[in-house]
Design a protein around this motif. Structure first.
Motif, PDB file in Angstrom:
ATOM      1  N   ALA A  51       0.845  -1.193   0.000  1.00 56.99           N
ATOM      2  CA  ALA A  51       0.000   0.000   0.000  1.00 56.99           C
ATOM      3  C   ALA A  51       0.881   1.245   0.000  1.00 56.99           C
ATOM      4  CB  ALA A  51      -0.909   0.009   1.222  1.00 56.99           C
ATOM      5  N   THR A  52       0.275   2.366  -0.383  1.00 56.72           N
ATOM      6  CA  THR A  52       0.952   3.663  -0.365  1.00 56.72           C
ATOM      7  C   THR A  52       0.155   4.600   0.523  1.00 56.72           C
ATOM      8  OG1 THR A  52       1.788   3.323  -2.608  1.00 56.72           O
ATOM      9  CG2 THR A  52       1.796   5.578  -1.779  1.00 56.72           C
ATOM     10  N   PHE A  53       0.880   5.340   1.354  1.00 59.55           N
ATOM     11  CA  PHE A  53       0.294   6.294   2.283  1.00 59.55           C
ATOM     12  C   PHE A  53       0.863   7.668   1.972  1.00 59.55           C
ATOM     13  CE2 PHE A  53       0.456   2.123   4.096  1.00 59.55           C
ATOM     14  CZ  PHE A  53      -0.770   1.962   4.702  1.00 59.55           C
ATOM     15  N   ALA A  54       0.119   8.717   2.288  1.00 59.84           N
ATOM     16  CA  ALA A  54       0.583  10.076   2.002  1.00 59.84           C
ATOM     17  C   ALA A  54       0.337  10.988   3.194  1.00 59.84           C
ATOM     18  CB  ALA A  54      -0.134  10.626   0.771  1.00 59.84           C
ATOM     19  N   ASN A  55       1.218  11.972   3.306  1.00 56.78           N
ATOM     20  CA  ASN A  55       1.112  13.021   4.304  1.00 56.78           C
ATOM     21  C   ASN A  55       1.599  14.291   3.621  1.00 56.78           C
ATOM     22  OD1 ASN A  55       1.293  14.811   6.407  1.00 56.78           O
ATOM     23  ND2 ASN A  55       2.587  13.545   7.700  1.00 56.78           N
ATOM     24  N   GLY A  56       0.695  15.022   3.005  1.00 57.51           N
ATOM     25  CA  GLY A  56       1.103  16.189   2.235  1.00 57.51           C
ATOM     26  C   GLY A  56       1.991  15.768   1.089  1.00 57.51           C
ATOM     27  N   ALA A  57       3.190  16.352   1.016  1.00 61.92           N
ATOM     28  CA  ALA A  57       4.126  16.030  -0.060  1.00 61.92           C
ATOM     29  C   ALA A  57       4.991  14.816   0.253  1.00 61.92           C
ATOM     30  CB  ALA A  57       5.010  17.243  -0.345  1.00 61.92           C
ATOM     31  N   ALA A  58       4.776  14.175   1.400  1.00 59.45           N
ATOM     32  CA  ALA A  58       5.528  12.971   1.770  1.00 59.45           C
ATOM     33  C   ALA A  58       4.739  11.733   1.370  1.00 59.45           C
ATOM     34  CB  ALA A  58       5.790  12.956   3.271  1.00 59.45           C
ATOM     35  N   THR A  59       5.437  10.727   0.870  1.00 62.52           N
ATOM     36  CA  THR A  59       4.800   9.458   0.526  1.00 62.52           C
ATOM     37  C   THR A  59       5.531   8.322   1.224  1.00 62.52           C
ATOM     38  OG1 THR A  59       6.129   9.181  -1.468  1.00 62.52           O
ATOM     39  CG2 THR A  59       3.970  10.222  -1.727  1.00 62.52           C
ATOM     40  N   LEU A  60       4.779   7.302   1.576  1.00 63.40           N
ATOM     41  CA  LEU A  60       5.314   6.108   2.209  1.00 63.40           C
ATOM     42  C   LEU A  60       4.729   4.911   1.477  1.00 63.40           C
ATOM     43  CD1 LEU A  60       6.755   4.511   4.471  1.00 63.40           C
ATOM     44  CD2 LEU A  60       4.694   4.856   5.866  1.00 63.40           C
ATOM     45  N   ALA A  61       5.574   4.197   0.758  1.00 65.45           N
ATOM     46  CA  ALA A  61       5.155   2.978   0.060  1.00 65.45           C
ATOM     47  C   ALA A  61       5.668   1.786   0.854  1.00 65.45           C
ATOM     48  CB  ALA A  61       5.712   2.955  -1.355  1.00 65.45           C
ATOM     49  N   VAL A  62       4.792   0.814   1.124  1.00 70.10           N
ATOM     50  CA  VAL A  62       5.128  -0.390   1.876  1.00 70.10           C
ATOM     51  C   VAL A  62       4.694  -1.568   1.013  1.00 70.10           C
ATOM     52  CG1 VAL A  62       4.787  -1.629   4.036  1.00 70.10           C
ATOM     53  CG2 VAL A  62       4.618   0.864   4.019  1.00 70.10           C
ATOM     54  N   TRP A  63       5.620  -2.485   0.724  1.00 71.54           N
ATOM     55  CA  TRP A  63       5.276  -3.609  -0.144  1.00 71.54           C
ATOM     56  C   TRP A  63       6.260  -4.755   0.047  1.00 71.54           C
ATOM     57  CZ3 TRP A  63       8.595   0.123  -1.590  1.00 71.54           C
ATOM     58  CH2 TRP A  63       9.730  -0.249  -2.303  1.00 71.54           C
ATOM     59  N   ALA A  64       5.969  -5.865  -0.592  1.00 71.12           N
ATOM     60  CA  ALA A  64       6.861  -7.022  -0.594  1.00 71.12           C
ATOM     61  C   ALA A  64       6.807  -7.683  -1.965  1.00 71.12           C
ATOM     62  CB  ALA A  64       6.463  -8.015   0.489  1.00 71.12           C
ATOM     63  N   HIS A  65       7.818  -8.493  -2.228  1.00 69.36           N
ATOM     64  CA  HIS A  65       7.835  -9.273  -3.463  1.00 69.36           C
ATOM     65  C   HIS A  65       8.779 -10.469  -3.294  1.00 69.36           C
ATOM     66  CE1 HIS A  65      11.357  -6.662  -4.106  1.00 69.36           C
ATOM     67  NE2 HIS A  65      11.824  -7.649  -4.853  1.00 69.36           N
ATOM     68  N   VAL A  66       8.578 -11.447  -4.150  1.00 67.76           N
ATOM     69  CA  VAL A  66       9.450 -12.612  -4.179  1.00 67.76           C
ATOM     70  C   VAL A  66      10.681 -12.245  -4.997  1.00 67.76           C
ATOM     71  CG1 VAL A  66       9.653 -15.010  -4.974  1.00 67.76           C
ATOM     72  CG2 VAL A  66       7.511 -14.206  -3.957  1.00 67.76           C
ATOM     73  N   LEU A  67      11.835 -12.681  -4.532  1.00 64.33           N
ATOM     74  CA  LEU A  67      13.072 -12.430  -5.277  1.00 64.33           C
ATOM     75  C   LEU A  67      13.066 -13.287  -6.543  1.00 64.33           C
ATOM     76  CD1 LEU A  67      15.552 -12.475  -2.270  1.00 64.33           C
ATOM     77  CD2 LEU A  67      14.716 -10.482  -3.523  1.00 64.33           C
ATOM     78  N   ALA A  68      13.032 -12.637  -7.677  1.00 61.33           N
ATOM     79  CA  ALA A  68      12.951 -13.356  -8.951  1.00 61.33           C
ATOM     80  C   ALA A  68      14.302 -13.933  -9.355  1.00 61.33           C
ATOM     81  CB  ALA A  68      12.431 -12.428 -10.043  1.00 61.33           C
ATOM     82  N   ALA A  69      15.353 -13.202  -9.077  1.00 62.60           N
ATOM     83  CA  ALA A  69      16.696 -13.661  -9.432  1.00 62.60           C
ATOM     84  C   ALA A  69      17.660 -13.193  -8.352  1.00 62.60           C
ATOM     85  CB  ALA A  69      17.109 -13.098 -10.789  1.00 62.60           C
ATOM     86  N   GLY A  70      18.492 -14.085  -7.903  1.00 55.47           N
ATOM     87  CA  GLY A  70      19.471 -13.711  -6.895  1.00 55.47           C
ATOM     88  C   GLY A  70      18.942 -13.834  -5.488  1.00 55.47           C
ATOM     89  N   ASP A  71      19.741 -13.312  -4.545  1.00 55.42           N
ATOM     90  CA  ASP A  71      19.391 -13.410  -3.137  1.00 55.42           C
ATOM     91  C   ASP A  71      19.214 -12.009  -2.549  1.00 55.42           C
ATOM     92  OD1 ASP A  71      22.003 -12.441  -2.965  1.00 55.42           O
ATOM     93  OD2 ASP A  71      22.835 -14.295  -2.168  1.00 55.42           O
ATOM     94  N   PHE A  72      19.121 -11.943  -1.242  1.00 54.70           N
ATOM     95  CA  PHE A  72      18.894 -10.675  -0.549  1.00 54.70           C
ATOM     96  C   PHE A  72      19.990  -9.656  -0.895  1.00 54.70           C
ATOM     97  CE2 PHE A  72      19.381  -7.855   3.135  1.00 54.70           C
ATOM     98  CZ  PHE A  72      18.103  -7.332   3.207  1.00 54.70           C
ATOM     99  N   GLU A  73      21.220 -10.081  -0.870  1.00 57.80           N
ATOM    100  CA  GLU A  73      22.341  -9.176  -1.169  1.00 57.80           C
ATOM    101  C   GLU A  73      22.241  -8.619  -2.590  1.00 57.80           C
ATOM    102  OE1 GLU A  73      22.734 -12.217   0.332  1.00 57.80           O
ATOM    103  OE2 GLU A  73      23.109 -11.366   2.321  1.00 57.80           O
TER     104      GLU A  73
END
Length: 166
Positions: A51-73
């Motif tokens: 989801a995306t949240f807003a506070n005036g001109a500030a935005t906060l996007a929070v999300w997740a996804h599966v790593l398609a290629a590679g690892d965390f690093e």
């Protein structure tokens, strides 16, 4: 009694600041975060990844996804490279085996990106972007926001990434 009253009055502003944080939980990927006061839901992703949240001109996007290629690093390295290609000057760059934080500026904008490892080769992120004019208002929430992004309880292979959500 006077000491108690004085202590109470000293602690009152801190307690007032802590109020107003809203929990956010993502069932699809099994992660949680706390949304700071003043940020309102702007939109939810149709696929349930965040989801995306807003506070005036500030935005906060929070999300997740599966790593398609590679690892965390590899994921963190790709994000770092993308920010640099987009012209962000990354002044803060810290990474462990289970989380990473990137922060920088571009013009009069500030960005803070937190990434944490989840179960099943997935990662959760938040990106907080805001104008420098809002720095005094927004910067104080970054620490709590970063600590709040965590895998759901029961995610044993990501427990080193961040404390589990309760």
């Amino acid at each position: 009694m006077r000491r108690f009253l004085a202590l109470f009055l000293l602690l009152l502003p801190a307690a007032a600041v802590a109020e107003g944080w809203e929990p956010y939980a993502n069932a699809r990927f099994g992660f949680a975060a706390e949304i700071p006061p003043g940020f309102a839901l702007a939109r939810e992703a149709g696929n349930g990844d965040g989801a995306t949240f807003a506070n005036g001109a500030a935005t906060l996007a929070v999300w997740a996804h599966v790593l398609a290629a590679g690892d965390f690093e590899d994921e963190v390295a790709a994000r770092r490279a993308t920010y640099r290609q987009e012209g962000w000057d990354l002044a803060y760059d810290r990474q462990t085996a289970g989380w990473a934080s990137l922060s920088g500026t571009r013009g009069d904008r500030i960005v803070y990106h937190r990434i944490v490892a989840l179960c099943a080769d997935a990662v959760a992120s938040f990106v907080l972007e805001y104008p420098e004019a809002m720095k005094a208002e927004v910067s104080p929430v970054v620490g709590r926001l970063a600590k709040s992004l965590r895998p759901a309880e029961g995610c044993a292979d990501a427990q080193g990434a961040a404390p589990a959500a309760r």
